[in-house]
Design an enzyme around this catalytic site. Structure first.
Site, PDB file in Angstrom:
ATOM      1  N   ARG A   1       0.962  -1.091   0.100  1.00 45.11           N
ATOM      2  CA  ARG A   1      -0.101  -0.160  -0.003  1.00 45.11           C
ATOM      3  C   ARG A   1       0.942   1.382  -0.036  1.00 45.11           C
ATOM      4  O   ARG A   1       2.086   1.169   0.595  1.00 45.11           O
ATOM      5  CB  ARG A   1      -0.934  -0.156   1.345  1.00 45.11           C
ATOM      6  CG  ARG A   1      -2.045  -0.988   1.225  1.00 45.11           C
ATOM      7  CD  ARG A   1      -3.216  -0.818   0.243  1.00 45.11           C
ATOM      8  NE  ARG A   1      -4.366  -1.572   0.077  1.00 45.11           N
ATOM      9  CZ  ARG A   1      -4.345  -2.770  -0.539  1.00 45.11           C
ATOM     10  NH1 ARG A   1      -3.324  -3.147  -1.080  1.00 45.11           N
ATOM     11  NH2 ARG A   1      -5.477  -3.426  -0.187  1.00 45.11           N
TER      12      ARG A   1
ATOM     13  N   HIS B   1      -2.333   0.734  -9.388  1.00 43.80           N
ATOM     14  CA  HIS B   1      -2.933  -0.274  -8.333  1.00 43.80           C
ATOM     15  C   HIS B   1      -3.693  -1.107  -9.150  1.00 43.80           C
ATOM     16  O   HIS B   1      -4.884  -1.556  -9.107  1.00 43.80           O
ATOM     17  CB  HIS B   1      -3.823   0.505  -7.431  1.00 43.80           C
ATOM     18  CG  HIS B   1      -4.007  -0.434  -6.050  1.00 43.80           C
ATOM     19  ND1 HIS B   1      -4.250   0.245  -5.151  1.00 43.80           N
ATOM     20  CD2 HIS B   1      -4.050  -1.590  -5.977  1.00 43.80           C
ATOM     21  CE1 HIS B   1      -4.427  -0.534  -3.938  1.00 43.80           C
ATOM     22  NE2 HIS B   1      -4.245  -1.744  -4.481  1.00 43.80           N
TER      23      HIS B   1
ATOM     24  N   GLU C   1      -3.367   8.384  -3.147  1.00 43.56           N
ATOM     25  CA  GLU C   1      -3.989   7.562  -4.345  1.00 43.56           C
ATOM     26  C   GLU C   1      -5.401   7.840  -4.415  1.00 43.56           C
ATOM     27  O   GLU C   1      -5.946   7.715  -3.624  1.00 43.56           O
ATOM     28  CB  GLU C   1      -3.584   5.961  -3.974  1.00 43.56           C
ATOM     29  CG  GLU C   1      -3.921   5.051  -5.060  1.00 43.56           C
ATOM     30  CD  GLU C   1      -3.504   3.727  -4.636  1.00 43.56           C
ATOM     31  OE1 GLU C   1      -4.404   2.562  -4.724  1.00 43.56           O
ATOM     32  OE2 GLU C   1      -2.196   3.299  -4.345  1.00 43.56           O
TER      33      GLU C   1
END
Length: 319
Positions: free
Chosen positions: A236, A283, A264
């Site tokens: 992450r 992602h 993000e």
């Protein structure tokens, strides 16, 4: 270790099992398991759930769902299990009422995420992003880049995905080292990172988000990596201090491959877009056509355990 939770803790052996699901296909698959299953489509983003949702013992949030609101949870007084479609559980951990079990979809995203790590590592090591830019510009520019063969690879995160990454990398004759939260057979503890990092050509991050891993990769961590080393983040974005990484990339000392960022999605104009030595993907590491089917299979397997009164799998403990 998480305490053993059995299906009988979720619903009695003769009780109707009401499950909130995000799609019609999952509802049909769930109800095909047993006449005891009643599947109800519900998503917090669509507003208050239908009346029959109040009977639900199980909730399967849609993939990518945000943290559950107290208002939505208040409409589910019988909720006992939240079964995620993702491996990451940080948006739900610590946000559920007492007595509600949280389980993730361990394994559903494992092969595709591990595949991305290998693909991204190979691409950067062999300079493929540079060659693509030269192709776009119509330039024939031979140059020599690094190899993955025989590289010293440090995998930070020794769970299911980390182990699969190691298995996939084994064919490249890499020198593989695993790091986990605590030391155990074949795995170093995170307290050993200062001694391990200076010897790593590639550092792969595949840890869950916890208080300990948030900001784990800070300026000190990066400074310990040798010149020219590659950081690969498939965990992450918040695991890495973005400003510290930008400083190393801008100086040309380190390289990186990131599938996740902080913030993000990465906003327009953010300096990461133009950082040198960086391969960036949005992602998508776990996203391949087969991932949805694997995640649904994980949900159905868990529902079978509930119906049979068996121990649940993949209970999130101190995630």
């Amino acid at each position: 270790m998480a305490p053993e939770i059995r299906g009988t803790d979720i619903a009695g052996p003769d009780e109707t099992l009401t499950v909130l699901v995000p799609s019609r296909s999952m509802a049909e698959a769930a109800e095909a398991l047993s006449p005891r299953v009643r599947a109800v489509r519900a998503d917090p983003d669509d507003g208050p759930p239908p009346d029959e949702a109040a009977q639900a013992q199980v909730w399967v949030p849609r993939f990518g769902a945000g943290s559950p609101s107290p208002e939505f949870l208040a409409t589910l007084p019988r909720l006992r299990l939240v079964q995620l479609l993702s491996a990451g559980a940080e948006r739900f951990s610590g946000r559920l009422p007492d007595g509600v079990v949280l389980c993730n979809a361990r394994g559903a995203h494992t092969p595709s995420t591990a595949e991305w790590v290998v693909a991204a590592t190979l691409a950067v090591q062999r300079g493929l992003p540079d060659f693509v830019r030269e192709q776009d510009a119509g330039r024939w520019t031979p140059s020599t880049h690094r190899s993955l063969i025989g590289a010293r690879v440090l995998v930070v995160g020794a769970g299911d995905i980390g182990r699969r990454i190691g298995a996939m990398l084994s064919g490249f004759d890499v020198e593989l080292t695993f790091v986990g939260r605590t030391a155990r057979d074949g795995v170093h503890g995170t307290d050993e990172l200062p001694a391990l990092l200076p010897h790593a050509d590639v550092v792969v991050l595949i840890v869950p988000v916890t208080d300990e891993t948030t900001g784990l990769v800070d300026a000190t961590f990066l400074a310990a990596m040798p010149d020219g080393a590659l950081l690969v983040n498939a965990a992450r974005g918040v695991v890495v201090d973005t400003d510290a990484l930008l400083a190393e990339l801008t100086a040309g000392r380190l390289r990186a491959a990131l599938d996740v960022t902080d913030p993000e999605p990465l906003p327009e104009g953010h300096p990461l877009w133009s950082a040198p030595g960086l391969l960036l993907t949005p992602h998508v590491a776990g996203t391949v056509p087969e991932t949805g089917a694997r995640a649904q299979a994980t949900v159905l397997a868990q529902l079978r355990r509930v119906l049979a009164g068996e121990p649940l799998a993949d209970v999130v403990d101190d995630y």
